[in-house]
Design an enzyme around this catalytic site. Structure first.
Site, PDB file in Angstrom:
ATOM      1  N   ASN A  27      -6.733   1.595   2.832  1.00  0.00           N
ATOM      2  CA  ASN A  27      -7.468   2.835   3.088  1.00  0.00           C
ATOM      3  C   ASN A  27      -7.040   3.934   2.111  1.00  0.00           C
ATOM      4  O   ASN A  27      -7.839   4.798   1.740  1.00  0.00           O
ATOM      5  CB  ASN A  27      -7.235   3.305   4.527  1.00  0.00           C
ATOM      6  CG  ASN A  27      -7.792   2.317   5.540  1.00  0.00           C
ATOM      7  OD1 ASN A  27      -8.653   1.495   5.214  1.00  0.00           O
ATOM      8  ND2 ASN A  27      -7.318   2.388   6.774  1.00  0.00           N
ATOM      9  N   ASN A  47     -12.116  -0.685  -1.030  1.00  0.00           N
ATOM     10  CA  ASN A  47     -11.486  -1.256   0.163  1.00  0.00           C
ATOM     11  C   ASN A  47     -12.293  -0.917   1.405  1.00  0.00           C
ATOM     12  O   ASN A  47     -12.642   0.258   1.616  1.00  0.00           O
ATOM     13  CB  ASN A  47     -10.069  -0.684   0.326  1.00  0.00           C
ATOM     14  CG  ASN A  47      -9.391  -1.162   1.601  1.00  0.00           C
ATOM     15  OD1 ASN A  47      -9.036  -2.331   1.717  1.00  0.00           O
ATOM     16  ND2 ASN A  47      -9.244  -0.270   2.573  1.00  0.00           N
ATOM     17  N   GLU A  48     -12.601  -1.928   2.204  1.00  0.00           N
ATOM     18  CA  GLU A  48     -13.236  -1.744   3.524  1.00  0.00           C
ATOM     19  C   GLU A  48     -14.322  -0.670   3.505  1.00  0.00           C
ATOM     20  O   GLU A  48     -14.332   0.230   4.357  1.00  0.00           O
ATOM     21  CB  GLU A  48     -12.174  -1.425   4.589  1.00  0.00           C
ATOM     22  CG  GLU A  48     -11.228  -2.583   4.816  1.00  0.00           C
ATOM     23  CD  GLU A  48     -10.327  -2.453   6.040  1.00  0.00           C
ATOM     24  OE1 GLU A  48     -10.243  -1.349   6.623  1.00  0.00           O
ATOM     25  OE2 GLU A  48      -9.705  -3.466   6.406  1.00  0.00           O
ATOM     26  N   GLU A  96      -6.526  -9.274   3.476  1.00  0.00           N
ATOM     27  CA  GLU A  96      -5.670  -8.668   4.510  1.00  0.00           C
ATOM     28  C   GLU A  96      -5.730  -9.572   5.729  1.00  0.00           C
ATOM     29  O   GLU A  96      -6.809  -9.767   6.298  1.00  0.00           O
ATOM     30  CB  GLU A  96      -6.151  -7.264   4.895  1.00  0.00           C
ATOM     31  CG  GLU A  96      -5.913  -6.221   3.836  1.00  0.00           C
ATOM     32  CD  GLU A  96      -6.232  -4.800   4.312  1.00  0.00           C
ATOM     33  OE1 GLU A  96      -6.079  -4.506   5.510  1.00  0.00           O
ATOM     34  OE2 GLU A  96      -6.644  -4.000   3.447  1.00  0.00           O
ATOM     35  N   TYR A 146      -7.089  -9.026  11.484  1.00  0.00           N
ATOM     36  CA  TYR A 146      -5.824  -8.841  12.201  1.00  0.00           C
ATOM     37  C   TYR A 146      -6.026  -9.265  13.648  1.00  0.00           C
ATOM     38  O   TYR A 146      -7.113  -9.069  14.203  1.00  0.00           O
ATOM     39  CB  TYR A 146      -5.410  -7.363  12.192  1.00  0.00           C
ATOM     40  CG  TYR A 146      -5.125  -6.804  10.810  1.00  0.00           C
ATOM     41  CD1 TYR A 146      -3.889  -6.970  10.211  1.00  0.00           C
ATOM     42  CD2 TYR A 146      -6.105  -6.094  10.113  1.00  0.00           C
ATOM     43  CE1 TYR A 146      -3.626  -6.440   8.945  1.00  0.00           C
ATOM     44  CE2 TYR A 146      -5.842  -5.574   8.846  1.00  0.00           C
ATOM     45  CZ  TYR A 146      -4.596  -5.749   8.274  1.00  0.00           C
ATOM     46  OH  TYR A 146      -4.338  -5.233   7.030  1.00  0.00           O
ATOM     47  N   GLU A 162       0.853  -1.197   0.000  1.00  0.00           N
ATOM     48  CA  GLU A 162       0.000   0.000   0.000  1.00  0.00           C
ATOM     49  C   GLU A 162       0.885   1.243   0.000  1.00  0.00           C
ATOM     50  O   GLU A 162       2.000   1.225   0.547  1.00  0.00           O
ATOM     51  CB  GLU A 162      -0.894  -0.021   1.258  1.00  0.00           C
ATOM     52  CG  GLU A 162      -1.790   1.210   1.375  1.00  0.00           C
ATOM     53  CD  GLU A 162      -2.871   1.081   2.451  1.00  0.00           C
ATOM     54  OE1 GLU A 162      -2.904   0.060   3.165  1.00  0.00           O
ATOM     55  OE2 GLU A 162      -3.681   2.028   2.566  1.00  0.00           O
ATOM     56  N   GLN A 194       1.236  -6.506   5.526  1.00  0.00           N
ATOM     57  CA  GLN A 194       1.575  -6.203   4.161  1.00  0.00           C
ATOM     58  C   GLN A 194       2.911  -6.855   3.822  1.00  0.00           C
ATOM     59  O   GLN A 194       3.263  -7.817   4.505  1.00  0.00           O
ATOM     60  CB  GLN A 194       1.592  -4.690   3.972  1.00  0.00           C
ATOM     61  CG  GLN A 194       0.204  -4.067   4.246  1.00  0.00           C
ATOM     62  CD  GLN A 194       0.065  -2.610   3.837  1.00  0.00           C
ATOM     63  OE1 GLN A 194       0.928  -2.037   3.203  1.00  0.00           O
ATOM     64  NE2 GLN A 194      -1.041  -1.967   4.234  1.00  0.00           N
TER      65      GLN A 194
END
Ligand code: AHR
Length: 499
Positions: free
Chosen positions: A72, A172-173, A292, A244, A27, A352
């Site tokens: 993000n 994304n998200e 992720e 996560y 990212e 990442q």
């Protein structure tokens, strides 16, 4: 000694493993790009400014696919800023990470870097501040052979051949209020559907990932997937999951049990996909993209301080978690969970790759080294290709602070096309070894066995630039006697049984 038994049969199969489960993520965040993969003044930089020492470590992971450019970040990113002469590209404030993006690396540079790493690109489009039109323009720019305004601009910018990006994320998200232009499930589902139609009309060979939940703890989890898929089911191919874990209370047994939650998350999302399939009387199956996953908590406090000192900087050392040995064990357990769900999880990206919650670290103008979590990912990626077998595992279970009936040992098994078998096994018990009996009677005779192990007496042990080999896998000399192998306390084990 404690005992466990693993029964495998070559006819008891979960699924063929999609190699893309060994993917990663880069990212525009912190030092992932700038002073991570790209540092033109570094002694090891190639003529395009990419660090060769970092590329060597990336190549060591045999990463098939790399998600890019966020995260993000992507929800405010104008992809058009990242093309054309570098000197003409604008510097932009990135509201996601409160930094300044110089746009020195864009789609051309990243695709060139990914090629050097022998990886395919999984590109996320902005469905936050941008929409379906910009997403369509980007697919045309990247994948159309020429003869249209966007594809001709790519050619003018130096890339005669299309980038041919086959896998795209629809934002994304988008369920997260922290996201620029966060949407409700219905709003997002409709935008994702319209973007998907236009992107696939431009190139019908591409596959698309719709945003699922940012975590199983989101208040909208479940409803989000159901509503989004109800809007876009026929035009997308995968739904994403992000997860996560952390160990902020230093409760290692509970931390190592976190994959109980991951397993539940995966099976629940697969069920929701199937319930929408049933409702729509569709013959199509939507699979999962765990795009992720990792451990993330070590750097939280440090990042807060950094933002106070240096808002809007470039290449700030954000999300620089220093991973210890117990983190590597959890990553190993996550990979085992992915393999055990190979029938539905077709894509997975460790988040990442470099510096930002990453297996690879660099020092600006200095060295590059592998963190502890690099090793289970590397071993799974190199040896976990083929068919995931259904493991029948009999072992003791115990309760932790948040989980009940946590198996002391977790394992996945992979049948290679040459008939050899690889078993990945973690002993979660922190104090006692476990004798694992592997019942492989359906396989006939094996010529050779080997046992690699990742273990350190201190679960908090780390690798550093000056001590990069503190936590690394080692070959264990005595192995696999009568199908029995000893798994030391707190260990990641790779047992190869070769025909
Ligand atoms: O990987 C770090 C961040 O975690 C990503 O930008 C975002 O998608 C997630 O919240």
């Amino acid at each position: 000694m404690k005992k466990a038994k693993l029964i495998l049969d070559k006819d008891y199969v979960i699924s063929r493993i999609d190699p893309r489960v060994y993917g990663s993520f880069v990212e525009h965040l912190g030092r992932s790009i700038y002073t991570g993969i790209y540092e033109p003044d570094h002694p090891s930089a190639d003529k395009e400014g990419f660090r060769k020492d970092v590329l060597d470590l990336v190549r060591g992971l045999n990463t098939p696919i790399i998600r890019y450019p966020g995260g993000n970040f992507v929800s405010g990113f104008r992809w058009q800023d990242s093309i054309g002469p570098v000197a003409d590209r604008p510097k932009r404030l990135d509201l996601a990470w409160k930094t300044t993006e110089p746009n020195e690396v864009g789609i051309h540079e990243f695709c060139s870097w990914a090629k050097k790493a022998s990886a395919n690109v999984m590109y996320a489009v902005n469905l936050g501040t941008s929409g379906p039109a910009e997403a369509q323009n980007l697919v045309e720019y990247a994948n159309h052979k020429g003869g249209s305004a966007w594809s001709d601009l790519r050619i003018k910018n130096g890339a005669k051949d299309p980038f041919d990006i086959k896998l795209w994320c629809l934002g994304n998200e988008m369920d997260g209020p922290w996201q620029m232009c966060h949407k409700t499930a219905t709003e997002y589902g409709r935008v994702a559907n319209e973007a998907a139609k236009m992107m696939k009309w431009t190139d019908d060979s591409i596959e698309l990932v719709a945003c699922g939940s940012s975590s199983s703890e989101m208040p909208t989890f479940g409803d989000w997937e159901y509503t989004v898929l109800s809007e876009c089911y026929e035009n997308v191919d995968y739904v994403s999951l992000h997860r996560y874990y952390g160990n902020p209370h230093n409760d290692t047994p509970d931390f190592l049990a976190s994959t109980m939650d991951l397993e539940n998350f995966i099976r629940t999302v697969a069920s929701i996909c199937d319930s929408v399939k049933g409702k729509k009387r569709s013959s199509k199956q939507i699979n999962l993209s765990l795009d992720e996953y990792n451990v993330w908590y070590h750097s939280n406090e440090q990042d807060q301080q950094l933002y106070k000192r240096e808002p809007w900087g470039t290449a700030l050392p954000l999300l620089e978690d220093v991973y210890n040995f117990e983190d590597a064990l959890l990553v190993g357990l996550m990979l085992i969970t992915i393999l055990k769900n190979a029938d539905r999880v077709k894509i997975a990206c460790m988040a990442q790759l470099v510096n930002v919650i990453a297996p690879i670290m660099t020092r600006p103008n200095g060295g590059a080294w592998a963190q502890t979590i690099y090793w289970p990912l590397q071993q799974a990626s190199l040896l976990g290709r083929g068919t995931s077998l259904l493991p029948q595992l009999i072992c003791e279970k115990q309760d932790t602070s948040h989980y009940t009936d946590v198996p002391m040992v977790d394992a996945a098994a992979v049948l290679h096309d040459d008939g050899s078998v690889v078993i990945f096994a973690v002993n979660r018990n922190l104090t006692e070894p476990v004798e694992l009996e592997c019942d492989l009677r359906a396989f006939g005779k094996f010529a050779k066995t080997s046992h690699m192990m990742l273990h350190h007496d201190d679960v908090k042990a780390i690798n550093t630039e000056t001590d990069p080999l503190n936590v690394i896998p080692r070959e264990v000399p005595v192995t696999f006697k009568d199908g029995k192998v000893v798994l030391p306390p707190a260990s990641w084990n790779v047992i190869q049984v070769i025909k």
